[in-house]
Scaffold this motif. Sequence first.
Motif, PDB file in Angstrom:
ATOM      1  N   ARG A 119       0.806  -1.220   0.000  1.00  0.00           N
ATOM      2  CA  ARG A 119       0.000   0.000   0.000  1.00  0.00           C
ATOM      3  C   ARG A 119       0.842   1.274   0.000  1.00  0.00           C
ATOM      4  O   ARG A 119       0.304   2.370   0.114  1.00  0.00           O
ATOM      5  N   PHE A 120       2.151   1.141  -0.110  1.00  0.00           N
ATOM      6  CA  PHE A 120       2.993   2.328  -0.165  1.00  0.00           C
ATOM      7  C   PHE A 120       2.943   2.945  -1.556  1.00  0.00           C
ATOM      8  O   PHE A 120       2.857   2.254  -2.561  1.00  0.00           O
ATOM      9  N   ASP A 121       3.041   4.272  -1.595  1.00  0.00           N
ATOM     10  CA  ASP A 121       3.253   4.999  -2.833  1.00  0.00           C
ATOM     11  C   ASP A 121       4.757   5.204  -2.971  1.00  0.00           C
ATOM     12  O   ASP A 121       5.381   5.860  -2.130  1.00  0.00           O
ATOM     13  N   GLU A 122       5.360   4.647  -4.021  1.00  0.00           N
ATOM     14  CA  GLU A 122       6.808   4.722  -4.170  1.00  0.00           C
ATOM     15  C   GLU A 122       7.306   6.157  -4.334  1.00  0.00           C
ATOM     16  O   GLU A 122       8.496   6.430  -4.162  1.00  0.00           O
ATOM     17  N   LEU A 123       6.417   7.089  -4.662  1.00  0.00           N
ATOM     18  CA  LEU A 123       6.798   8.494  -4.804  1.00  0.00           C
ATOM     19  C   LEU A 123       7.006   9.193  -3.462  1.00  0.00           C
ATOM     20  O   LEU A 123       7.471  10.324  -3.422  1.00  0.00           O
ATOM     21  N   MET A 124       6.670   8.517  -2.350  1.00  0.00           N
ATOM     22  CA  MET A 124       6.666   9.177  -1.045  1.00  0.00           C
ATOM     23  C   MET A 124       7.964   8.987  -0.262  1.00  0.00           C
ATOM     24  O   MET A 124       8.022   9.334   0.920  1.00  0.00           O
ATOM     25  N   ALA A 125       9.017   8.451  -0.866  1.00  0.00           N
ATOM     26  CA  ALA A 125      10.242   8.160  -0.121  1.00  0.00           C
ATOM     27  C   ALA A 125      10.773   9.403   0.588  1.00  0.00           C
ATOM     28  O   ALA A 125      11.073   9.375   1.791  1.00  0.00           O
ATOM     29  N   ALA A 126      10.920  10.498  -0.138  1.00  0.00           N
ATOM     30  CA  ALA A 126      11.465  11.721   0.466  1.00  0.00           C
ATOM     31  C   ALA A 126      10.552  12.243   1.567  1.00  0.00           C
ATOM     32  O   ALA A 126      11.018  12.674   2.633  1.00  0.00           O
ATOM     33  N   GLU A 127       9.246  12.205   1.335  1.00  0.00           N
ATOM     34  CA  GLU A 127       8.287  12.701   2.324  1.00  0.00           C
ATOM     35  C   GLU A 127       8.359  11.895   3.620  1.00  0.00           C
ATOM     36  O   GLU A 127       8.214  12.445   4.716  1.00  0.00           O
ATOM     37  N   LEU A 128       8.582  10.575   3.502  1.00  0.00           N
ATOM     38  CA  LEU A 128       8.631   9.719   4.677  1.00  0.00           C
ATOM     39  C   LEU A 128      10.016   9.666   5.302  1.00  0.00           C
ATOM     40  O   LEU A 128      10.190   9.104   6.385  1.00  0.00           O
ATOM     41  N   GLY A 129      11.010  10.223   4.623  1.00  0.00           N
ATOM     42  CA  GLY A 129      12.350  10.273   5.186  1.00  0.00           C
ATOM     43  C   GLY A 129      13.164   9.021   5.013  1.00  0.00           C
ATOM     44  O   GLY A 129      14.110   8.781   5.765  1.00  0.00           O
ATOM     45  N   VAL A 130      12.819   8.191   4.011  1.00  0.00           N
ATOM     46  CA  VAL A 130      13.594   6.978   3.743  1.00  0.00           C
ATOM     47  C   VAL A 130      14.299   7.113   2.397  1.00  0.00           C
ATOM     48  O   VAL A 130      13.998   8.002   1.603  1.00  0.00           O
ATOM     49  N   ASP A 131      15.235   6.210   2.164  1.00  0.00           N
ATOM     50  CA  ASP A 131      16.009   6.275   0.927  1.00  0.00           C
ATOM     51  C   ASP A 131      15.267   5.653  -0.247  1.00  0.00           C
ATOM     52  O   ASP A 131      15.469   6.061  -1.388  1.00  0.00           O
ATOM     53  N   ARG A 132      14.429   4.672   0.037  1.00  0.00           N
ATOM     54  CA  ARG A 132      13.727   4.005  -1.062  1.00  0.00           C
ATOM     55  C   ARG A 132      12.473   3.331  -0.538  1.00  0.00           C
ATOM     56  O   ARG A 132      12.431   2.866   0.606  1.00  0.00           O
ATOM     57  N   ILE A 133      11.457   3.294  -1.378  1.00  0.00           N
ATOM     58  CA  ILE A 133      10.254   2.513  -1.115  1.00  0.00           C
ATOM     59  C   ILE A 133      10.094   1.500  -2.234  1.00  0.00           C
ATOM     60  O   ILE A 133      10.196   1.849  -3.412  1.00  0.00           O
ATOM     61  N   PHE A 134       9.852   0.259  -1.861  1.00  0.00           N
ATOM     62  CA  PHE A 134       9.561  -0.786  -2.837  1.00  0.00           C
ATOM     63  C   PHE A 134       8.117  -1.245  -2.660  1.00  0.00           C
ATOM     64  O   PHE A 134       7.668  -1.485  -1.537  1.00  0.00           O
TER      65      PHE A 134
END
Length: 267
Positions: free
Chosen positions: A225-240
């Motif tokens: 259910r993650f949006d891969e575009l949200m990495a910067a907003e969530l403070g992580v380096d990458r979302i898969f």
Amino acid sequence: MARADRTQPEATAPAASQPTIVRPYGDTTGDGMVQVSFTLPIPHDKKAEGAAAQLAAKMGIDPAMVVHAKPMGPDFTFFVVYGTVNHLVDVSKVRVVERDFPELTSAQVNQTIRKRLRRKMSVVGACIGTDAHTVGIDAILNVKGTAGHKGLEYYREMKVVNLGAQVPVPDLVEHARTERADAVLVSQVVTQRDAHLTNVRELSAAFREAFPAEKRPLLIAGGPRFDELMAAELGVDRIFGRGTTPGEVASYLVDALIVRRRERTHA
């Protein structure tokens, strides 16, 4: 985190054979036909089917045909609706996270770690908060992997620690410190009230507080259910997202750690 935002619109125009503006396809090209399913909290009867058709019409499906209706207990009904929409999709404006690293074989991953890091890569994974669903983190970390792809435990040049489910964020930070983690992988399946977003923000804040920027491990979050575009907003380096293979994660980790080391060397 310099590598967090890897999003961009399509860099090049589609080929001549690929139209930029598209409509859904059902029976004939461009007919706009779609099929949707949903559940309404009402018993199954004629009025329920009328309610389903009304909802579909408000969604822009016109005409809408209720092609399937099935009771889900005494107070709920499941519907499948088929019909036409007039909406168009501009493919040139679609934004996605493109793979910006080479996908390597397991042998190439091991070889690169030996040559570039000159030690085993340390990876710590967990499900945080109250999330007890380990299927995602196990698929990436466990040696059996998923869909024929071996997990990170299979890679001889990686030391993998899988902490399992319902791990408090402070405990994960401490394990990452103890294991001298190069990367921390977090899987989140439970998404009620955006719990996955809250948990990952807590994770990011805790690691920012516990580690200086140059020693902070890579933070990777994953789940359906993650949006891969949200990495910067969530403070992580990458979302898969869904469908990610262990090989993709391994390739990213190798590339990101090498790039980070190169950037640090030339800073």
